[in-house]
Design a protein around this motif. Sequence first.
Motif, mmCIF file in Angstrom:
data_model
loop_
_atom_site.group_PDB
_atom_site.id
_atom_site.type_symbol
_atom_site.label_atom_id
_atom_site.label_comp_id
_atom_site.label_asym_id
_atom_site.label_seq_id
_atom_site.Cartn_x
_atom_site.Cartn_y
_atom_site.Cartn_z
ATOM 1 N N VAL A 13 24.331 -32.437 34.721
ATOM 2 C CA VAL A 13 25.215 -33.221 35.521
ATOM 3 C C VAL A 13 24.577 -34.795 35.486
ATOM 4 N N THR A 31 28.562 -33.268 31.645
ATOM 5 C CA THR A 31 28.728 -32.500 33.098
ATOM 6 C C THR A 31 29.153 -31.448 33.141
ATOM 7 N N GLY A 34 26.906 -28.518 33.218
ATOM 8 C CA GLY A 34 26.179 -28.510 34.328
ATOM 9 C C GLY A 34 27.037 -27.693 35.243
ATOM 10 N N LEU A 35 28.094 -27.736 35.212
ATOM 11 C CA LEU A 35 28.944 -26.835 36.147
ATOM 12 C C LEU A 35 29.011 -25.472 35.555
ATOM 13 N N SER A 144 33.500 -37.457 35.495
ATOM 14 C CA SER A 144 32.123 -36.978 35.601
ATOM 15 C C SER A 144 31.701 -37.312 37.060
ATOM 16 N N GLY A 148 30.250 -34.228 39.423
ATOM 17 C CA GLY A 148 29.097 -34.230 40.288
ATOM 18 C C GLY A 148 29.277 -33.869 41.684
ATOM 19 N N PHE A 151 29.347 -30.219 42.257
ATOM 20 C CA PHE A 151 28.212 -29.806 41.955
ATOM 21 C C PHE A 151 27.323 -29.692 43.215
#
Length: 155
Positions: A13, A31, A34-35, A144, A148, A151
């Motif tokens: 992220v 990003t 990351g999720l 993003s 984020g 997240f």
Amino acid sequence: METVFIVIAALFVIAGLIGSFLPILPGTPVTYCGLLILQLTSQPFSTTFMIVWALIVASIMVLDNVIPAYGTKKFGGSAYGVWGSIAGMFLGLFFAPIGIILGPLVGAFLGELVGGKTSDRAFKSAIGSFAGLLVNTLMKVIASGVMGYYFLIHI
């Protein structure tokens, strides 16, 4: 083990957010990864959420290549400027990061000159290409940033 996944997801992220500003790294897909990694831990997101964000990320990746050319056209560029912007964008990939920023600008300018426009008109088209790049960057930063945010609230 779950903590390791969360740390790796957080690194993705962060890298994605940085990549949204810097054209070296594809920010929104990183990003999103990351999720996806966070999803492997406790599945905090619904399937619909993940599919919608996958579609948003794919759309941004397509628009990433279209918007600079659109900006050129919107600022009065001809087909020469649009094609020059596209060619400059691809050639700029070989000279990252500065080439990615200047490639569409220089390409649109040179394309318009080849098409017979004056340097003033060519410069205006090139500015349109650069404006498209700025809009594109803002779009990636927002996407993003929102990912984020999701997240952070789900870790």
